[in-house]
Design an enzyme around this catalytic site. Structure first.
Site, PDB file in Angstrom:
ATOM      1  N   ASP A  31      20.110   9.601  58.733  1.00  0.00           N
ATOM      2  CA  ASP A  31      20.579  10.374  57.589  1.00  0.00           C
ATOM      3  C   ASP A  31      21.577   9.537  56.802  1.00  0.00           C
ATOM      4  O   ASP A  31      22.456   8.900  57.383  1.00  0.00           O
ATOM      5  CB  ASP A  31      21.233  11.684  58.050  1.00  0.00           C
ATOM      6  CG  ASP A  31      21.365  12.700  56.921  1.00  0.00           C
ATOM      7  OD1 ASP A  31      22.127  12.419  55.968  1.00  0.00           O
ATOM      8  OD2 ASP A  31      20.735  13.764  56.989  1.00  0.00           O
ATOM      9  N   THR A 132       7.426  20.998  49.586  1.00  0.00           N
ATOM     10  CA  THR A 132       7.827  22.284  49.012  1.00  0.00           C
ATOM     11  C   THR A 132       6.689  22.960  48.270  1.00  0.00           C
ATOM     12  O   THR A 132       5.760  22.288  47.793  1.00  0.00           O
ATOM     13  CB  THR A 132       9.000  22.062  48.027  1.00  0.00           C
ATOM     14  OG1 THR A 132       9.275  23.268  47.318  1.00  0.00           O
ATOM     15  CG2 THR A 132       8.665  20.990  46.997  1.00  0.00           C
ATOM     16  N   ASP A 133       6.789  24.281  48.123  1.00  0.00           N
ATOM     17  CA  ASP A 133       5.801  25.012  47.329  1.00  0.00           C
ATOM     18  C   ASP A 133       5.968  24.750  45.839  1.00  0.00           C
ATOM     19  O   ASP A 133       5.069  25.037  45.044  1.00  0.00           O
ATOM     20  CB  ASP A 133       5.871  26.520  47.604  1.00  0.00           C
ATOM     21  CG  ASP A 133       7.237  27.144  47.341  1.00  0.00           C
ATOM     22  OD1 ASP A 133       8.175  26.420  46.952  1.00  0.00           O
ATOM     23  OD2 ASP A 133       7.371  28.364  47.545  1.00  0.00           O
ATOM     24  N   GLU A 134       7.101  24.166  45.426  1.00  0.00           N
ATOM     25  CA  GLU A 134       7.355  23.956  43.996  1.00  0.00           C
ATOM     26  C   GLU A 134       6.414  22.926  43.372  1.00  0.00           C
ATOM     27  O   GLU A 134       6.291  22.862  42.149  1.00  0.00           O
ATOM     28  CB  GLU A 134       8.817  23.574  43.765  1.00  0.00           C
ATOM     29  CG  GLU A 134       9.775  24.681  44.163  1.00  0.00           C
ATOM     30  CD  GLU A 134      11.185  24.453  43.682  1.00  0.00           C
ATOM     31  OE1 GLU A 134      11.363  23.916  42.582  1.00  0.00           O
ATOM     32  OE2 GLU A 134      12.124  24.836  44.406  1.00  0.00           O
ATOM     33  N   TYR A 158      12.698  17.537  40.161  1.00  0.00           N
ATOM     34  CA  TYR A 158      12.647  17.661  41.626  1.00  0.00           C
ATOM     35  C   TYR A 158      11.220  17.855  42.116  1.00  0.00           C
ATOM     36  O   TYR A 158      10.732  17.114  42.974  1.00  0.00           O
ATOM     37  CB  TYR A 158      13.526  18.831  42.091  1.00  0.00           C
ATOM     38  CG  TYR A 158      13.164  19.317  43.475  1.00  0.00           C
ATOM     39  CD1 TYR A 158      13.239  18.466  44.569  1.00  0.00           C
ATOM     40  CD2 TYR A 158      12.717  20.624  43.687  1.00  0.00           C
ATOM     41  CE1 TYR A 158      12.893  18.899  45.839  1.00  0.00           C
ATOM     42  CE2 TYR A 158      12.373  21.071  44.952  1.00  0.00           C
ATOM     43  CZ  TYR A 158      12.463  20.201  46.030  1.00  0.00           C
ATOM     44  OH  TYR A 158      12.105  20.638  47.281  1.00  0.00           O
ATOM     45  N   LYS A 162       8.727  15.410  44.402  1.00  0.00           N
ATOM     46  CA  LYS A 162       8.121  15.811  45.678  1.00  0.00           C
ATOM     47  C   LYS A 162       6.603  15.754  45.603  1.00  0.00           C
ATOM     48  O   LYS A 162       5.937  15.355  46.567  1.00  0.00           O
ATOM     49  CB  LYS A 162       8.591  17.218  46.071  1.00  0.00           C
ATOM     50  CG  LYS A 162      10.021  17.296  46.521  1.00  0.00           C
ATOM     51  CD  LYS A 162      10.309  16.444  47.763  1.00  0.00           C
ATOM     52  CE  LYS A 162       9.684  17.026  49.019  1.00  0.00           C
ATOM     53  NZ  LYS A 162      10.075  16.248  50.230  1.00  0.00           N
ATOM     54  N   LYS A 197      22.644  26.578  46.858  1.00  0.00           N
ATOM     55  CA  LYS A 197      21.407  27.349  46.798  1.00  0.00           C
ATOM     56  C   LYS A 197      21.738  28.840  46.732  1.00  0.00           C
ATOM     57  O   LYS A 197      22.828  29.273  47.115  1.00  0.00           O
ATOM     58  CB  LYS A 197      20.528  27.039  48.018  1.00  0.00           C
ATOM     59  CG  LYS A 197      20.084  25.577  48.126  1.00  0.00           C
ATOM     60  CD  LYS A 197      19.157  25.186  46.994  1.00  0.00           C
ATOM     61  CE  LYS A 197      18.681  23.738  47.115  1.00  0.00           C
ATOM     62  NZ  LYS A 197      17.641  23.540  48.115  1.00  0.00           N
ATOM     63  N   ARG A 222      10.492  34.591  44.522  1.00  0.00           N
ATOM     64  CA  ARG A 222      10.309  33.536  45.510  1.00  0.00           C
ATOM     65  C   ARG A 222       9.858  34.155  46.827  1.00  0.00           C
ATOM     66  O   ARG A 222      10.141  35.313  47.129  1.00  0.00           O
ATOM     67  CB  ARG A 222      11.618  32.754  45.741  1.00  0.00           C
ATOM     68  CG  ARG A 222      12.206  32.121  44.470  1.00  0.00           C
ATOM     69  CD  ARG A 222      11.328  30.990  43.960  1.00  0.00           C
ATOM     70  NE  ARG A 222      11.884  30.317  42.782  1.00  0.00           N
ATOM     71  CZ  ARG A 222      11.525  30.562  41.534  1.00  0.00           C
ATOM     72  NH1 ARG A 222      10.636  31.534  41.277  1.00  0.00           N
ATOM     73  NH2 ARG A 222      12.049  29.880  40.525  1.00  0.00           N
ATOM     74  N   HIS A 289      12.526  27.192  34.008  1.00  0.00           N
ATOM     75  CA  HIS A 289      12.643  27.946  35.258  1.00  0.00           C
ATOM     76  C   HIS A 289      11.314  28.622  35.611  1.00  0.00           C
ATOM     77  O   HIS A 289      10.815  29.463  34.871  1.00  0.00           O
ATOM     78  CB  HIS A 289      13.747  29.002  35.113  1.00  0.00           C
ATOM     79  CG  HIS A 289      14.288  29.488  36.413  1.00  0.00           C
ATOM     80  ND1 HIS A 289      15.384  30.322  36.501  1.00  0.00           N
ATOM     81  CD2 HIS A 289      13.897  29.263  37.693  1.00  0.00           C
ATOM     82  CE1 HIS A 289      15.639  30.585  37.764  1.00  0.00           C
ATOM     83  NE2 HIS A 289      14.740  29.970  38.507  1.00  0.00           N
TER      84      HIS A 289
END
Length: 351
Positions: A31, A132-134, A158, A162, A197, A222, A289
């Site tokens: 990390d 991620t689902d995004e 972002y 990803k 978050k 979400r 958004h």
């Protein structure tokens, strides 16, 4: 043993703690310790020989290669990522570097390590990439939930970074044969989540009597996944997933943001009585958004037998209780940098 990247972050720390609670197989934890990586998350493992912490950057290919050579892990669980949409809007460069360049260099080191393994060990090796689902973009209210074959349509720096990393992982499987697995999860919540978050920010702000900022009309939907359910799904995919496959991991808990905040206010009121609802403040919506994300998690249940244990009602109660019991942790992560970020981001956004 296994190598975990980003194991001091929110999901990573939960994964490491859950893994070592159930197994004596050691973990190498790599990390970088950015603002969201916190060794306090792993304080309970201090002195535990099963946890080998290495501070380092996944972009440092030589360091990663040296770790692989020294420790000979049977798997890599790649969790290291920049993950906050708002931060990606204000400063996309870090997201490109970590999520795309970092994943590329990690893949290169993994490929060279894997190619030099003896045959039986090569067959057993896995590279699990957590996404991620995004990456799938936004859904209208009545559209079917995201499946693993849904077209990628990322809408933020972002999610674009990803999506790019997912495609690199896919390419390394199809081009080089690297035994990769990809998971795309919905919104996580639970212990150790950095308070930028939605859920931890609302809990921390409410307890401090500060405004609870809601973007736009608060009707963004979400799917919410308790982090320990996510960790159990990752263990399941690692052990039973088929190389080259993608598995969507969701909690079957679609809820609009405003309902999440109202629920937090109601539960906090029962535990620490106060009028938290009056703190709800609507602010200008963020650029681009997405209105709705929803995960169809039937594939992982059908093929691997996994499904979440927690409902949102049980998970959010556990989460709020954890934050109430860990106020010292909350205070320690609210550094000057964090405060500056919140003030800068929300200044002038009241609406």
């Amino acid at each position: 043993m296994i190598l975990v990247t980003g194991g001091a972050g929110f999901i990573g720390a939960n994964f490491v703690l859950d893994w070592l609670a159930q197994s004596d197989e050691p973990i190498i934890n790599l990390d970088k310790l950015t603002y969201a990586g916190n060794l306090q998350n792993l304080a309970s493992l201090e002195g535990d020989p099963r946890h080998i912490f290495i501070q380092g950057d996944i972009k440092d290919r030589e360091k990663v290669a040296a770790l692989l050579s020294q420790y000979q892990p049977r798997a890599i669980i790649h969790l290291a990522a920049e993950s906050h949409v708002d931060r990606s809007i204000h400063g996309p460069e870090d997201f490109i570097q970590t999520n795309i360049v970092g994943t590329f260099r990690l893949l290169e080191a993994a490929r060279q390590y894997w190619q030099n393994l003896e045959e039986r060990t090569r067959q057993a090796f896995r590279f699990l990439h957590v996404s991620t689902d995004e990456v799938y973009g936004s859904l209208c209210k009545d559209a079917p939930a995201f499946t693993e074959t849904h077209c990628y349509q990322p809408n933020s720096p972002y999610s674009a970074s990803k999506a790019s990393s997912d495609q690199l992982v896919r390419a390394y499987h199809h081009t080089y044969g690297l035994p990769t697995l990809i998971t795309n999860c919905s919104n996580n919540y639970g212990p150790f989540q950095f308070p930028e978050k939605l859920i931890p920010l609302m809990i921390v702000n409410a307890l401090a009597g500060r405004p609870l900022p809601i973007y736009g009309d608060g009707q963004q939907i979400r799917d919410w996944l308790y982090v320990k359910d996510h960790c159990s799904a990752l263990r399941c995919v690692l052990e039973h997933g088929k190389p080259g496959e993608t598995y969507n991991i969701g909690g079957w808990n679609e809820k609009p943001n405003i309902e999440i905040v109202q629920t937090i206010c109601e539960l906090l009121n029962a535990l620490r009585p106060a009028d938290y609802h009056k703190l709800i403040t609507y602010v200008a919506d963020r650029p681009g958004h997405d209105r709705r994300y929803a995960i169809d998690a039937r594939k992982i249940e059908r093929e691997l037998g996994w499904k979440p244990v927690e409902t949102f009602e049980t998970g959010i109660r556990k989460t709020i209780q954890w934050y109430l019991e860990h106020q010292t942790w909350v205070a320690s992560v609210q550094s000057g940098e964090y405060q500056k970020w919140i003030e800068t981001h929300y200044q002038g956004h009241a609406g």
